[in-house]
Scaffold this active site. Structure first.
Site, short mmCIF file in Angstrom:
data_model
loop_
_atom_site.label_atom_id
_atom_site.label_comp_id
_atom_site.label_asym_id
_atom_site.label_seq_id
_atom_site.Cartn_x
_atom_site.Cartn_y
_atom_site.Cartn_z
N ASP A 17 0.86 -1.18 0.00
CA ASP A 17 0.00 0.00 0.00
C ASP A 17 0.89 1.24 0.00
O ASP A 17 2.10 1.14 0.15
CB ASP A 17 -0.93 0.00 1.23
CG ASP A 17 -0.17 -0.24 2.52
OD1 ASP A 17 1.02 0.13 2.61
OD2 ASP A 17 -0.76 -0.79 3.45
N ASP A 19 1.56 4.97 1.66
CA ASP A 19 1.26 5.90 2.75
C ASP A 19 1.80 7.27 2.37
O ASP A 19 2.91 7.39 1.88
CB ASP A 19 1.90 5.42 4.05
CG ASP A 19 1.36 4.06 4.47
OD1 ASP A 19 0.15 3.96 4.70
OD2 ASP A 19 2.15 3.10 4.52
N ASP A 97 9.24 3.89 13.14
CA ASP A 97 9.87 2.79 13.86
C ASP A 97 11.30 2.49 13.38
O ASP A 97 12.27 2.72 14.08
CB ASP A 97 8.98 1.53 13.88
CG ASP A 97 8.41 1.17 12.52
OD1 ASP A 97 8.74 1.82 11.51
OD2 ASP A 97 7.63 0.19 12.45
P1 ATP Z 1 3.65 -2.77 5.09
O1 ATP Z 1 2.62 -1.80 4.60
O2 ATP Z 1 4.42 -3.44 4.03
O3 ATP Z 1 3.12 -3.69 6.09
P2 ATP Z 1 4.74 -0.43 6.29
O4 ATP Z 1 6.15 -0.09 6.73
O5 ATP Z 1 4.17 0.46 5.25
O6 ATP Z 1 4.76 -1.94 5.87
P3 ATP Z 1 2.49 0.34 7.85
O7 ATP Z 1 1.87 -0.35 9.00
O8 ATP Z 1 1.73 0.51 6.60
O9 ATP Z 1 3.84 -0.42 7.57
O10 ATP Z 1 2.97 1.75 8.39
C1 ATP Z 1 3.43 2.78 7.54
C2 ATP Z 1 4.58 3.52 8.18
O11 ATP Z 1 4.16 4.11 9.41
C3 ATP Z 1 5.76 2.64 8.56
O12 ATP Z 1 6.63 2.45 7.48
C4 ATP Z 1 6.39 3.45 9.67
O13 ATP Z 1 7.16 4.50 9.15
C5 ATP Z 1 5.19 4.04 10.38
N1 ATP Z 1 4.73 3.18 11.49
C6 ATP Z 1 3.78 2.22 11.43
N2 ATP Z 1 3.59 1.65 12.62
C7 ATP Z 1 4.45 2.24 13.47
C8 ATP Z 1 4.73 2.09 14.85
N3 ATP Z 1 4.10 1.18 15.59
N4 ATP Z 1 5.67 2.90 15.39
C9 ATP Z 1 6.30 3.83 14.63
N5 ATP Z 1 6.09 4.01 13.34
C10 ATP Z 1 5.16 3.24 12.74
MG MG Z 2 2.21 0.43 4.47
#
Ligand code: ATP
Ligand code: MG
Length: 390
Positions: A17, A19, A97
């Site tokens: 996805d 963001d 994170d």
């Molecule tokens: P994927 O979508 O592939 O699962 P992602 O890294 O995009 O991985 P998301 O849950 O979509 O994960 O979150 C988007 C972004 O928001 C992350 O890349 C990170 O920068 C931030 N983020 C998400 N969850 C947390 C958290 N618990 N603590 C700090 N930052 C977070």
């Molecule tokens: Mg994501």
């Protein structure tokens, strides 16, 4: 664009996805996009809908200097309860994170903006938390699960300073709301690398905080049926995800919780309950204990119990069992039986019987049922008690 989308594109992977981060407030975003909805459980976010796609748009979040601010509250053990303070892009980067998740793709000049040395870690294949690892896990223990998930999904190593506290702080997960853990488990186990994720979770001793009764069974029998069964179930799920077939958390949770349920049902049966009753009761008990950790929405727990309850009916093979072929959960229950048979806990011949019967004519089906002595003629005959072959 920020986070996983940027990370995955740089790695040559297809992002799950996208963001988006912006200095516009959610309300501003809503003014610009008519197809926008504001949501916010933990954070206030704008969801911009494009057909089936949702682009998540978050306003840059800041650190939490203003302690008097009602927007930020900490629980006693340092867990961040709300953090909804807007900030600059630099601050936004630092509260993410992992360094590899803190990369921004700037559409104005097509540059990648890296405030946290994320590119270096991306090249080296390293997951490194921003800031003090233990404090960051404490603020949000779900980051521990995310570490395991990204390690599994990307094949990255976890930087040693971030790995050590993982092994020591599993208890923190006990304070995370069960609904949030459920959401995270879906990402862990339905993303195509469930087996790796499971191995990481066990390696860091986090698994027992998610499925305590399963871990209890696994730890007693390192090589035996339960672990074989779970591993096969996870492999199965990963294969289905790769092939683009649907996967349901109900099946996976039914796999994880089968051994505790099966053992409890055996116990109840030994105490004189009927096979059917024992399974119903065991399922109810195990699920009700499990959801105090990780919630399971009702529609899934109902399906889990159907899968479990049908195992016994599949074993009977009688005429009544034939009706199972029409049951909406037959396919799942049959797949479950196959897994059990492959792992040595159910009769292989029984599984083959069910495989065969799906492919033959109605006439041949009746023949097959009669051949098992499953009672085709009499009306409403009570199912014969067959000794379980274990
Ligand atoms: P994927 O979508 O592939 O699962 P992602 O890294 O995009 O991985 P998301 O849950 O979509 O994960 O979150 C988007 C972004 O928001 C992350 O890349 C990170 O920068 C931030 N983020 C998400 N969850 C947390 C958290 N618990 N603590 C700090 N930052 C977070
Ligand atoms: Mg994501």
């Amino acid at each position: 664009m920020v986070g996983g989308g940027v990370r995955d594109l740089l790695l040559g992977r297809e992002p799950k996805d996208f963001d988006v981060a912006t200095d516009a407030t959610p309300e501003d975003v809503k003014q610009v996009f008519r197809n926008c909805r504001l949501i916010g459980r933990r954070f206030r976010l704008a969801h911009v809908h494009f057909g089936r796609e949702i682009i998540e748009v978050a306003t840059f979040r800041g650190m939490h200097e203003s302690t008097s601010d009602q927007a930020r509250q900490d629980s006693e053990n340092g867990m961040l309860l709300r953090d909804n303070v807007y900030g600059t892009i630099e601050e936004d980067a630092l509260r993410r994170d992992f360094t590899v998740n803190a990369l921004y793709y700037n559409i104005e000049d097509f540059s990648v903006v890296d405030y946290a040395d994320g590119l270096k870690d991306l090249e080296a294949g390293v997951l490194r938390l921003l800031g003090d690892p233990e404090q960051r896990y404490r603020e949000d223990p779900v980051r521990m699960l995310r570490a395991a998930r990204f390690a599994a999904k990307l094949g990255f190593t976890i930087n040693p300073a971030c790995e050590k506290p993982l092994l020591e702080n599993g208890d923190l997960l006990d304070g995370v709301p069960p609904a949030r853990l459920f959401d995270e488990l879906l990402k862990l186990f339905l993303g195509g690398t469930a087996l790796h994720a499971f191995e990481k979770l066990r390696h860091f001793d986090l698994f027992r905080h998610l499925f305590p009764e399963t871990e209890e069974c696994l730890s007693h029998e390192e090589q035996g049926f339960p672990i074989t069964f779970v591993i096969r179930g996870l492999k199965n799920t990963d294969t289905r995800v790769r092939e683009g077939k649907p996967v349901t958390p109900a099946f996976l949770f039914a796999v994880f919780l089968w051994e505790p349920t099966r053992l409890r049902a055996q116990q109840l049966e030994a105490e004189g309950r009927s096979r059917h009753d024992a399974m119903m009761e065991a399922g109810r008990e195990v699920i009700s204990r499990q959801i105090s950790r990780v919630s399971i929405p009702k529609r899934f727990s109902l399906q889990m119990r159907e899968i479990w309850n049908m195992q016994h009916r599949l074993e009977l093979r009688g005429k009544r069992a034939l009706r199972l072929l029409e049951h909406p959960r037959f396919r799942a229950a049959y797949d479950f039986l196959l897994l059990r048979a492959e792992s040595g806990e159910a009769d292989v011949e029984l599984a083959e019987w069910w495989t065969l019967i799906q492919d033959v004519s109605e006439e041949k089906r009746i023949e097959m049922v009669n051949a098992t002595g499953g009672g085709g003629r009499k009306r409403r005959r009570r199912p014969r008690k067959r000794p379980a072959k274990e």
